[in-house]
Motif scaffolding. Structure first.
Motif, PDB file in Angstrom:
ATOM      1  N   GLN A   4       0.756  -1.243   0.004  1.00  0.00           N
ATOM      2  CA  GLN A   4      -0.074  -0.083  -0.028  1.00  0.00           C
ATOM      3  C   GLN A   4       0.844   1.431   0.045  1.00  0.00           C
ATOM      4  OE1 GLN A   4      -3.137  -0.406   2.545  1.00  0.00           O
ATOM      5  NE2 GLN A   4      -4.294   1.368   2.093  1.00  0.00           N
ATOM      6  N   PHE A   8       0.605   4.095  -2.714  1.00  0.00           N
ATOM      7  CA  PHE A   8       0.560   5.539  -2.202  1.00  0.00           C
ATOM      8  C   PHE A   8       1.472   6.354  -3.059  1.00  0.00           C
ATOM      9  CE2 PHE A   8       1.673   8.819   0.953  1.00  0.00           C
ATOM     10  CZ  PHE A   8       0.537   9.637   0.984  1.00  0.00           C
ATOM     11  N   GLU A  54      -9.141  10.665  11.650  1.00  0.00           N
ATOM     12  CA  GLU A  54      -8.705   9.558  10.654  1.00  0.00           C
ATOM     13  C   GLU A  54      -8.503  10.381   9.183  1.00  0.00           C
ATOM     14  OE1 GLU A  54     -11.431   6.267  10.140  1.00  0.00           O
ATOM     15  OE2 GLU A  54     -10.291   5.567   8.170  1.00  0.00           O
ATOM     16  N   GLU A  55      -9.448  11.070   9.023  1.00  0.00           N
ATOM     17  CA  GLU A  55      -9.424  11.819   7.738  1.00  0.00           C
ATOM     18  C   GLU A  55      -8.078  12.907   7.769  1.00  0.00           C
ATOM     19  OE1 GLU A  55     -12.817  13.847   6.382  1.00  0.00           O
ATOM     20  OE2 GLU A  55     -11.479  15.130   4.996  1.00  0.00           O
ATOM     21  N   GLY A  58      -4.693  11.260   7.519  1.00  0.00           N
ATOM     22  CA  GLY A  58      -4.581  10.982   6.127  1.00  0.00           C
ATOM     23  C   GLY A  58      -4.187  12.202   5.305  1.00  0.00           C
ATOM     24  N   ASP A  59      -4.477  13.239   5.498  1.00  0.00           N
ATOM     25  CA  ASP A  59      -4.189  14.666   4.850  1.00  0.00           C
ATOM     26  C   ASP A  59      -2.856  14.766   5.351  1.00  0.00           C
ATOM     27  OD1 ASP A  59      -6.853  14.882   3.970  1.00  0.00           O
ATOM     28  OD2 ASP A  59      -7.403  16.526   5.274  1.00  0.00           O
ATOM     29  N   LEU A  61      -0.382  12.974   6.117  1.00  0.00           N
ATOM     30  CA  LEU A  61       0.370  11.700   5.271  1.00  0.00           C
ATOM     31  C   LEU A  61       0.492  12.567   3.851  1.00  0.00           C
ATOM     32  CD1 LEU A  61       2.094   9.160   5.208  1.00  0.00           C
ATOM     33  CD2 LEU A  61      -0.161   8.147   4.568  1.00  0.00           C
ATOM     34  N   TYR A  62      -0.482  12.679   3.064  1.00  0.00           N
ATOM     35  CA  TYR A  62      -0.814  13.236   1.887  1.00  0.00           C
ATOM     36  C   TYR A  62       0.308  14.562   1.697  1.00  0.00           C
ATOM     37  CZ  TYR A  62      -3.294  15.706  -1.773  1.00  0.00           C
ATOM     38  OH  TYR A  62      -3.736  16.635  -2.904  1.00  0.00           O
TER      39      TYR A  62
END
Ligand code: MG
Length: 128
Positions: A4, A8, A54-55, A58-59, A61-62
């Motif tokens: 993953q 990514f 959680e979202e 993720g942001d 990380l992005y």
């Protein structure tokens, strides 16, 4: 088969290659974005909104990945070096992890403080 993390980074690389907005934002812009996303993480925690947390993680990380890959493109450093540096620091500050050894909270804190002190002394020697 790709994991993953590899998939990514493929998407991040495509984002940098195909999205003109990404180049306009640039590495510095993504570093500023990182601060905003961390603020959103803290806001989600404050609101006890775990779905939003959680979202937002993720942001982070992005945005982090874009900053790293854009730095890589500029020849500043490689993303792999950032990850290796973080792993080295983690292993240095938490040597019991590599040993697969459980420690108490007090032992972990003592080790952490000792290592931080050694790092501080080493830096002082280098800066002399
Ligand atoms: Mg966000």
């Amino acid at each position: 088969m790709k994991n993953q993390f590899e998939r990514f980074f493929e998407i991040i690389n495509k984002s940098i290659e195909y999205d003109p907005w990404v180049k306009d934002t640039g590495m510095e812009g993504y570093c500023n974005e990182l601060k905003k996303e961390i603020d959103e993480v803290l806001e989600a925690i404050k609101k006890k909104d775990m779905k939003n947390l959680e979202e937002e993680l993720g942001d982070v990380l992005y945005v982090w990945a874009h900053a790293c890959k854009l730095a890589e493109q500029k020849g500043i450093f490689k993303t792999e070096e950032v990850i290796n540096g973080a792993m080295e620091k983690l292993n240095r500050r938490k040597p019991y992890l590599e040993q697969g050894k459980k420690v108490t909270r007090e032992e972990a804190l003592t080790i952490w403080k000792e290592v931080k002190q050694k790092e501080k002394m080493a830096k002082a020697v280098v800066n002399k």
